[in-house]
Design an enzyme around this catalytic site. Structure first.
Site, mmCIF file in Angstrom:
data_model
loop_
_atom_site.group_PDB
_atom_site.id
_atom_site.type_symbol
_atom_site.label_atom_id
_atom_site.label_comp_id
_atom_site.label_asym_id
_atom_site.label_seq_id
_atom_site.Cartn_x
_atom_site.Cartn_y
_atom_site.Cartn_z
ATOM 1 N N ASN A 97 85.374 90.691 -7.605
ATOM 2 C CA ASN A 97 86.300 90.771 -6.631
ATOM 3 C C ASN A 97 85.857 92.176 -5.768
ATOM 4 O O ASN A 97 85.938 92.143 -4.479
ATOM 5 C CB ASN A 97 87.910 90.800 -6.937
ATOM 6 C CG ASN A 97 88.210 91.792 -7.628
ATOM 7 O OD1 ASN A 97 87.661 92.203 -8.684
ATOM 8 N ND2 ASN A 97 89.473 92.344 -7.428
ATOM 9 N N GLU A 123 90.920 96.616 -18.285
ATOM 10 C CA GLU A 123 91.614 96.530 -16.830
ATOM 11 C C GLU A 123 91.931 95.149 -16.562
ATOM 12 O O GLU A 123 90.671 94.699 -16.004
ATOM 13 C CB GLU A 123 90.938 97.375 -15.760
ATOM 14 C CG GLU A 123 90.917 99.005 -16.013
ATOM 15 C CD GLU A 123 92.327 99.663 -16.075
ATOM 16 O OE1 GLU A 123 93.447 99.063 -15.886
ATOM 17 O OE2 GLU A 123 92.260 100.465 -16.743
ATOM 18 N N CYS A 166 93.045 93.003 -7.410
ATOM 19 C CA CYS A 166 93.824 92.931 -8.559
ATOM 20 C C CYS A 166 95.206 93.532 -8.156
ATOM 21 O O CYS A 166 96.237 93.312 -8.863
ATOM 22 C CB CYS A 166 93.337 93.335 -9.769
ATOM 23 S SG CYS A 166 92.524 95.190 -9.183
HETATM 24 P P1 NAD Z 1 86.311 87.372 -15.813
HETATM 25 O O1 NAD Z 1 87.411 88.017 -16.755
HETATM 26 O O2 NAD Z 1 86.348 86.185 -15.408
HETATM 27 O O3 NAD Z 1 85.014 88.186 -15.742
HETATM 28 C C1 NAD Z 1 84.804 89.510 -15.685
HETATM 29 C C2 NAD Z 1 83.478 89.974 -16.195
HETATM 30 O O4 NAD Z 1 83.557 89.601 -17.730
HETATM 31 C C3 NAD Z 1 82.442 89.176 -15.417
HETATM 32 O O5 NAD Z 1 81.129 89.968 -15.666
HETATM 33 C C4 NAD Z 1 82.150 87.825 -16.745
HETATM 34 O O6 NAD Z 1 80.822 87.508 -16.920
HETATM 35 C C5 NAD Z 1 82.263 88.899 -17.857
HETATM 36 N N1 NAD Z 1 82.716 88.092 -19.119
HETATM 37 C C6 NAD Z 1 83.225 86.870 -19.386
HETATM 38 N N2 NAD Z 1 83.494 86.422 -20.412
HETATM 39 C C7 NAD Z 1 83.063 87.313 -21.412
HETATM 40 C C8 NAD Z 1 83.103 87.499 -22.742
HETATM 41 N N3 NAD Z 1 83.391 86.769 -23.522
HETATM 42 N N4 NAD Z 1 82.626 88.766 -23.126
HETATM 43 C C9 NAD Z 1 82.172 89.799 -22.288
HETATM 44 N N5 NAD Z 1 82.188 89.630 -20.862
HETATM 45 C C10 NAD Z 1 82.549 88.693 -20.260
HETATM 46 O O7 NAD Z 1 87.115 87.970 -14.369
HETATM 47 P P2 NAD Z 1 86.633 87.592 -12.991
HETATM 48 O O8 NAD Z 1 87.284 86.258 -12.641
HETATM 49 O O9 NAD Z 1 85.330 88.188 -12.587
HETATM 50 O O10 NAD Z 1 87.905 88.475 -12.025
HETATM 51 C C11 NAD Z 1 88.935 88.310 -11.623
HETATM 52 C C12 NAD Z 1 90.080 89.000 -12.625
HETATM 53 O O11 NAD Z 1 89.670 90.539 -12.767
HETATM 54 C C13 NAD Z 1 91.344 88.822 -12.207
HETATM 55 O O12 NAD Z 1 92.212 88.441 -13.275
HETATM 56 C C14 NAD Z 1 91.800 90.102 -11.539
HETATM 57 O O13 NAD Z 1 93.455 90.560 -11.767
HETATM 58 C C15 NAD Z 1 91.047 91.078 -12.851
HETATM 59 N N6 NAD Z 1 90.897 92.480 -12.123
HETATM 60 C C16 NAD Z 1 91.618 93.531 -12.699
HETATM 61 C C17 NAD Z 1 91.403 94.712 -12.099
HETATM 62 C C18 NAD Z 1 91.940 95.961 -12.746
HETATM 63 O O14 NAD Z 1 91.839 96.884 -12.289
HETATM 64 N N7 NAD Z 1 93.062 95.829 -13.667
HETATM 65 C C19 NAD Z 1 90.373 94.830 -11.181
HETATM 66 C C20 NAD Z 1 89.834 93.660 -10.474
HETATM 67 C C21 NAD Z 1 89.990 92.649 -11.008
#
Ligand code: NAD
Length: 480
Positions: free
Chosen positions: A150, A248, A282
């Protein structure tokens, strides 16, 4: 066609197995490049390169490490326009937003932690006449930084910068959905003179690269931002290997609007906090709780501004709402709009896919959407939608507002609107949220701890917290 490569040991290299994934432009639905679909072999090569670079990097004077990071910040600033265009292209966000928010904040991440490197102090505890204890904070070693789609460059650099500043070497994985700016960062890291292996960037999927990184025995810590379900999976994999974790995760953030607020500013900022980046931040507020006395007034003013938001080509300077990041995500958000109807919600505006003419005919656009008449316990008000969909709810008492605000599994951020300073402090401290903004939103001071409570995460980031995360403390006790 654009073909991205991994950064391993200072070189841009193709993935070992030679596999790639298509890169789609969300505004058009058309492919514009390919990203490596790397695997455990690429991860292993990156970890080995980082291990080889570690002794010299951790031993380098902090000021020297810091100078390289500050140089990287300057290079990001110099390439602001091309980075913003890349981010808009693979993410779908308005170019104006990438230019004004994401890319400048990525530069300031490197500038902040680059300069912080030289100011990172440690503590001593004197037991008069008996002993002196001092704490040494050793860099952990090779660490993994995994980020979501995002805010691609902003969150990627938020993790990488403090790790490098304290003397760790990094293997980083951006989201496979939005990898373009991370690739451009690889080139800038080479130009900034980062020694080979200090920063490695491996592209690919979560199961293919992310999981291999989390499980790799050479990785000492994982700094992850993404969904709560993925965070759970990472915590499960990391626990038996005793890796340090910063997670996070997702949110379902409330905006609390009290009748004594500055209404015009509350409406204007709520518009931003609901719909910036199509609601895909987020920290966006998706549950707007409004004191009943001003509910109708707030609703009328808010809806007028929501209806005026221009959905359009992200490259058009007048566009306020770009495309959602992917077809899959668009369908997920549409399914929540359907659910809101089923749960008895009253649609106030939006609710439909937008079909644009011309270049963007195949893009993933959605009207900014507002519902009311949905109770605090319904799924739409409990689950993270992560799109331009918000609910309005009237409340009668402060106690009710706080109870509803806290009534989800999440605890990332909250926004509070009131002119009553006593209430501001009282309510802020009752909210289960890692970040509470009073009469503002998305205000950032990099010195402050950042992170969620409850299922929104563990392990604070930001400021000293972030630097400390990437170290392990050792106490040395000297008998006097
Ligand atoms: P996601 O969890 O699908 O993916 C995040 C990252 O993790 C990607 O690079 C993905 O390839 C990787 N990933 C996926 N499976 C994995 C595994 N088993 N092991 C290691 N890495 C893995 O999230 P998304 O759809 O890319 O992002 C959206 C989410 O992120 C929303 O839930 C949002 O709230 C959250 N977010 C949180 C914050 C915060 O600061 N708390 C900031 C931005 C986004």
């Amino acid at each position: 066609m654009l073909q991205l490569q991994n950064l391993i040991n200072g070189q841009l290299v193709p993935p070992v197995a030679g596999h790639y994934l298509p890169l789609l432009e969300p505004a058009t639905g058309q492919p514009f490049g390919q990203v490596p679909d790397s695997d455990a072999a690429d991860v292993d090569a990156a970890v080995r390169a980082a291990e080889a670079a570690l002794p010299a990097w951790r031993a380098a004077p902090a000021e020297e490490r810091g100078r390289k990071l500050v140089r990287l910040a300057e290079l990001i600033e110099q390439h602001l326009e091309s980075l913003a265009r890349a981010e808009s292209q693979d993410n779908g966000k308005p170019l104006s937003l990438a230019r004004s928010l994401d890319i400048p904040r990525a530069a300031s991440n490197f500038a902040f932690f680059g300069t912080a490197a030289g100011h990172f102090a440690t503590e001593a505890h004197v037991q008069e006449g008996v002993a002196v204890n001092y704490t040494v904070r050793h860099p952990l070693g090779v660490v993994a930084c995994i980020s979501p789609w995002n805010l691609p460059l902003y969150l990627f650099t938020w993790k990488i910068a403090p790790a490098l500043a304290v003397g760790c070497c990094v293997v980083a994985k951006p989201s496979e959905v939005t990898p373009y700016t991370a690739f451009l960062l690889s080139e800038l890291a080479q130009q900034a003179g980062l020694p080979p292996g200090v920063l490695n960037i491996v592209h690919g999927t979560g199961p293919g690269v992310g999981q291999a990184l989390v499980e790799h025995p050479g990785i000492r810590a994982i700094s992850f931002t993404g969904g709560t379900k993925t965070g759970e999976q990472i915590a499960r994999s990391a626990a038996p290997r005793f890796k340090k974790l910063s997670l996070e995760l997702g949110g379902k953030n409330p905006n609390l609007i009290f009748a004594d607020c500055d209404l015009a500013t509350a409406v204007q900022t709520s518009l931003r906090s609901s719909f910036a980046n199509q609601g895909q931040i987020c920290l966006c507020g998706s549950r707007i709780l409004v004191e009943r006395r001003i509910y109708e007034q707030f609703k009328t003013a808010f809806l007028a501004q929501v209806r005026a938001l221009t959905v359009g080509d992200p490259l058009d300077e007048t566009t306020r709402q770009g495309a959602l990041v992917s077809e899959v995500h668009l369908q997920k958000v549409l399914s929540y709009i359907e659910l809101a109807h089923q749960e008895g919600g009253r649609l106030l505006t939006g609710g439909h896919r937008v079909l644009l003419p011309g270049r963007c005919a195949g893009g993933y656009f959605l009207e900014p959407t507002v519902f009311e008449n949905l109770g605090p316990a319904c799924r739409v008000n409990q689950e993270e939608i992560f799109g331009p969909v918000v609910t309005l709810m009237p409340f009668d008492t402060e106690e009710e507002a706080v109870r509803w605000a806290n009534g989800t599994e999440y605890g990332l951020s909250a926004t509070l609107w009131t002119r009553d300073v006593t209430r501001a402090h009282r309510v802020a401290q009752q909210l289960h949220a890692g970040v509470v903004w009073v009469n503002t939103w998305l205000h950032r001071d990099l010195r402050t701890p950042f992170g969620g409570m409850k299922n929104s995460g563990v392990g604070r980031e930001g400021g000293l917290e972030a630097l400390r995360f990437f170290t392990e403390a050792q106490n040395v006790c000297i008998k006097l």
